[in-house]
Design a protein around this motif. Structure first.
Motif, PDB file in Angstrom:
ATOM      1  N   SER A 198       0.829  -1.199   0.000  1.00  0.00           N
ATOM      2  CA  SER A 198       0.000   0.000   0.000  1.00  0.00           C
ATOM      3  C   SER A 198       0.865   1.252   0.000  1.00  0.00           C
ATOM      4  N   TYR A 199       0.255   2.384  -0.263  1.00  0.00           N
ATOM      5  CA  TYR A 199       0.984   3.642  -0.185  1.00  0.00           C
ATOM      6  C   TYR A 199       0.076   4.693   0.435  1.00  0.00           C
ATOM      7  N   ARG A 200       0.684   5.704   1.031  1.00  0.00           N
ATOM      8  CA  ARG A 200      -0.097   6.698   1.758  1.00  0.00           C
ATOM      9  C   ARG A 200       0.417   8.099   1.485  1.00  0.00           C
ATOM     10  N   SER A 201      -0.456   9.076   1.748  1.00  0.00           N
ATOM     11  CA  SER A 201      -0.145  10.475   1.478  1.00  0.00           C
ATOM     12  C   SER A 201      -0.804  11.338   2.534  1.00  0.00           C
ATOM     13  N   SER A 202      -0.291  12.540   2.698  1.00  0.00           N
ATOM     14  CA  SER A 202      -0.935  13.529   3.554  1.00  0.00           C
ATOM     15  C   SER A 202      -0.646  14.915   3.006  1.00  0.00           C
ATOM     16  N   VAL A 203      -1.612  15.810   3.202  1.00  0.00           N
ATOM     17  CA  VAL A 203      -1.499  17.194   2.754  1.00  0.00           C
ATOM     18  C   VAL A 203      -2.016  18.094   3.865  1.00  0.00           C
ATOM     19  N   GLY A 204      -1.283  19.130   4.188  1.00  0.00           N
ATOM     20  CA  GLY A 204      -1.725  20.100   5.181  1.00  0.00           C
ATOM     21  C   GLY A 204      -1.554  21.518   4.662  1.00  0.00           C
ATOM     22  N   LEU A 205      -2.584  22.331   4.780  1.00  0.00           N
ATOM     23  CA  LEU A 205      -2.563  23.728   4.328  1.00  0.00           C
ATOM     24  C   LEU A 205      -3.159  24.593   5.424  1.00  0.00           C
ATOM     25  N   LEU A 206      -2.354  25.475   6.004  1.00  0.00           N
ATOM     26  CA  LEU A 206      -2.834  26.389   7.029  1.00  0.00           C
ATOM     27  C   LEU A 206      -2.479  27.824   6.661  1.00  0.00           C
ATOM     28  N   GLU A 207      -3.475  28.668   6.607  1.00  0.00           N
ATOM     29  CA  GLU A 207      -3.276  30.091   6.403  1.00  0.00           C
ATOM     30  C   GLU A 207      -3.207  30.781   7.768  1.00  0.00           C
ATOM     31  N   ASN A 208      -2.523  31.924   7.819  1.00  0.00           N
ATOM     32  CA  ASN A 208      -2.307  32.628   9.075  1.00  0.00           C
ATOM     33  C   ASN A 208      -2.526  34.114   8.879  1.00  0.00           C
ATOM     34  N   THR A 209      -3.099  34.761   9.870  1.00  0.00           N
ATOM     35  CA  THR A 209      -3.472  36.166   9.728  1.00  0.00           C
ATOM     36  C   THR A 209      -2.281  37.112   9.737  1.00  0.00           C
TER      37      THR A 209
ATOM     38  N   SER B   6      10.086   7.653  -0.457  1.00  0.00           N
ATOM     39  CA  SER B   6       9.292   8.547   0.389  1.00  0.00           C
ATOM     40  C   SER B   6       9.769   9.972   0.160  1.00  0.00           C
ATOM     41  N   ALA B   7       8.845  10.909   0.264  1.00  0.00           N
ATOM     42  CA  ALA B   7       9.178  12.320   0.066  1.00  0.00           C
ATOM     43  C   ALA B   7       8.306  13.172   0.971  1.00  0.00           C
ATOM     44  N   SER B   8       8.921  14.173   1.595  1.00  0.00           N
ATOM     45  CA  SER B   8       8.208  15.101   2.470  1.00  0.00           C
ATOM     46  C   SER B   8       8.595  16.517   2.100  1.00  0.00           C
ATOM     47  N   LEU B   9       7.602  17.377   2.047  1.00  0.00           N
ATOM     48  CA  LEU B   9       7.813  18.799   1.775  1.00  0.00           C
ATOM     49  C   LEU B   9       7.161  19.596   2.889  1.00  0.00           C
ATOM     50  N   GLY B  10       7.830  20.622   3.365  1.00  0.00           N
ATOM     51  CA  GLY B  10       7.267  21.438   4.430  1.00  0.00           C
ATOM     52  C   GLY B  10       7.677  22.885   4.293  1.00  0.00           C
ATOM     53  N   ARG B  11       6.814  23.762   4.780  1.00  0.00           N
ATOM     54  CA  ARG B  11       7.136  25.187   4.829  1.00  0.00           C
ATOM     55  C   ARG B  11       6.507  25.768   6.087  1.00  0.00           C
ATOM     56  N   GLU B  12       7.343  26.386   6.918  1.00  0.00           N
ATOM     57  CA  GLU B  12       6.884  27.084   8.112  1.00  0.00           C
ATOM     58  C   GLU B  12       7.440  28.499   8.063  1.00  0.00           C
ATOM     59  N   ASP B  13       6.558  29.460   7.939  1.00  0.00           N
ATOM     60  CA  ASP B  13       6.976  30.850   7.761  1.00  0.00           C
ATOM     61  C   ASP B  13       7.865  30.958   6.522  1.00  0.00           C
ATOM     62  N   THR B  14       9.146  31.316   6.686  1.00  0.00           N
ATOM     63  CA  THR B  14      10.052  31.489   5.554  1.00  0.00           C
ATOM     64  C   THR B  14      11.002  30.309   5.378  1.00  0.00           C
ATOM     65  N   ILE B  15      10.782  29.220   6.111  1.00  0.00           N
ATOM     66  CA  ILE B  15      11.679  28.068   6.058  1.00  0.00           C
ATOM     67  C   ILE B  15      11.024  26.963   5.250  1.00  0.00           C
TER      68      ILE B  15
ATOM     69  N   TYR C 226       2.587  24.880   5.200  1.00  0.00           N
ATOM     70  CA  TYR C 226       2.160  23.916   4.206  1.00  0.00           C
ATOM     71  C   TYR C 226       3.016  22.660   4.352  1.00  0.00           C
ATOM     72  N   SER C 227       2.412  21.517   4.131  1.00  0.00           N
ATOM     73  CA  SER C 227       3.171  20.278   4.209  1.00  0.00           C
ATOM     74  C   SER C 227       2.575  19.236   3.287  1.00  0.00           C
ATOM     75  N   GLY C 228       3.426  18.320   2.857  1.00  0.00           N
ATOM     76  CA  GLY C 228       2.989  17.198   2.039  1.00  0.00           C
ATOM     77  C   GLY C 228       3.896  16.010   2.277  1.00  0.00           C
ATOM     78  N   PHE C 229       3.319  14.820   2.266  1.00  0.00           N
ATOM     79  CA  PHE C 229       4.086  13.615   2.516  1.00  0.00           C
ATOM     80  C   PHE C 229       3.503  12.483   1.682  1.00  0.00           C
ATOM     81  N   LEU C 230       4.384  11.691   1.054  1.00  0.00           N
ATOM     82  CA  LEU C 230       3.908  10.529   0.298  1.00  0.00           C
ATOM     83  C   LEU C 230       4.923   9.410   0.396  1.00  0.00           C
TER      84      LEU C 230
END
Length: 422
Positions: free
Chosen positions: A98-109, A130-139, A115-119
């Motif tokens: 099997s294979y799995r994925s996740s996606v997260g999108l959060l906007e901030n005032t 496997s691959a993971s992408l993430g962004r927190e603020d400017t990182i 933003y994040s993604g994983f598969l």
């Protein structure tokens, strides 16, 4: 809530949750680990540090890219621990079918979007990726892995993290009784600095021997370190001894750690011993854990500090720390209730209170921080909203978005002998 943040000296497994606000760092921020008596804290991914020199320029792994966070005392830490505490992230094994994925999108005032993604995907010829992408603020961070049987290749890249861009890559071979790996990292793109390192371990019955070494150099040697660790299992007890060397700008320091860990079947796990960091603090350390509760004590000959934590029931966590200059208490509560066949609503918050004494005669400093969060989940899909830093008039902000975690069947039918574990 991912309860690994309070699992000092205990292993905690989790599925990624929207209540962690897509921030890896918050898992450590809400525990007493960063305050433990000035002992070094090293972050490792699958047992190795991303950079030997570490520092604020190295981000944590992307949110959702790991399935275990194990916070280890100097007695429990792996060969790269160096006599200090270790926060060890473990990436999930890639499934054969099997294979799995996740996606997260959060906007901030206030623009602190996440933003994040994983598969994970099995590949032909017994391989997996496997691959993971993430962004927190400017990182921005990316964690990549490719494996086949005992062989694996990994890469970690980051951009915009304090000092700039960087990478860490390595090759590993793992068997139950032997493992080895070699790695290369560079902390800043374009800077004349590179970090080669290597590690190996072997199990000989009840005895396990581990070694590791690395250096930071290009034009000249700026940092070098070497580690030896041995452990011997004697029934429920494990005897541990290690030696560590560190050299910075020509100044070399040596340190040793020795102690005993005892895990009583169905009862508590207790550890005690002497620990030291090259060029840093040294003293007596004691730890205890039983189920969801644990405590730590450290004394360096002049100052003492202690921490305690409990997570029970699963939606309630308490943590405290006390030393000569700091008093700290935290609580997290995220109760929830189900609705319909597969729905769940979770509502709660986190609160931390600090009282510190800078020691300069200016008096004690007090601070309190809090978050509140609500989520509505149906199967693997969640809507989440949060009020962050609620007591800070300058930094108070709202976050809102979606998190989606899902898995699917294999794109092909696996054939006999096609598994990666062979």
């Amino acid at each position: 809530m991912i309860q690994a943040i309070l699992a000092i000296s205990c292993l905690a497994s989790f599925e990624a949750s929207p209540l962690d606000l897509l921030e890896t760092g918050i898992m450590l921020e809400w525990s007493e680990l960063p305050f433990m008596a000035g002992l070094d804290v090293r972050t490792t991914v699958d047992g190795r540090p991303l950079l030997l020199c570490g520092g604020p320029g190295v981000p944590l792994p992307p949110w959702g890219s790991f399935e275990h966070l194990e916070i280890l005392s100097p007695l429990e830490a792996g060969v790269w621990g160096g006599g200090g505490w270790t926060a060890e992230f473990s990436t999930p094994g890639i499934p054969d079918s099997s294979y799995r994925s996740s996606v997260g999108l959060l906007e901030n005032t206030v623009g602190r979007n996440r933003y994040s993604g994983f598969l994970q995907r099995p590949l032909p010829l017994g391989m997996g990726v496997s691959a993971s992408l993430g962004r927190e603020d400017t990182i921005s961070t990316q964690l990549l892995g490719l494996e086949r049987g005992p062989l694996s290749a990994t890469g970690f890249l980051w951009q915009g993290a304090g000092g700039g861009d960087g990478y860490s890559a390595g090759f590993s071979y793992r068997r139950p009784t032997f493992s080895a790996g070699c790695f290369l990292a560079s902390p800043v793109e374009g800077e004349r600095l590179a970090e080669p390192s290597a590690a190996a371990s072997a199990s000989l019955g009840r005895l396990t021997l581990e070694s590791a070494a690395g250096l930071s150099a290009w034009d000249s040697l700026t940092h070098a370190e070497a580690h030896l660790r041995s452990s011997f299992d004697a029934g429920p007890a494990t005897l541990i001894a290690r030696g560590d060397m560190s050299s910075d700008s020509g100044e070399t320091g040596f340190a040793g750690t020795a102690g005993l860990l005892c895990r009583i079947p169905g009862g508590p796990a207790i550890g005690a011993g002497f620990c030291s960091v090259p060029g840093g603090v040294s003293g007596f350390l004691a730890t205890a854990g039983w189920g969801p509760a644990g405590a730590e004590f450290f004394h360096d000959g002049s100052d003492a500090s202690a921490g305690a934590h409990i997570t029970w029931p699963a939606w309630l966590g308490l943590s405290g720390f006390v030393s000569d200059s700091l008093l700290r208490a935290s609580v997290s509560a995220f109760p929830g209730f189900g609705f319909g066949g597969n729905g769940r609503i979770t509502l709660g918050g986190r609160l931390v209170a600090l009282q510190s004494d800078p020691g300069d005669g200016s008096g004690k400093v007090e601070s309190t921080s809090a978050d509140a969060c609500i989520s509505l989940s149906i199967l693997g899909f969640s809507l989440v909203g949060a009020l962050e830093d609620a007591f800070d008039d300058d930094d108070r902000r709202m976050s809102y978005g979606v998190v989606w975690v899902f898995s699917d069947g294999p794109p092909w039918a696996p054939q006999d002998g096609d598994g990666r574990g062979s």
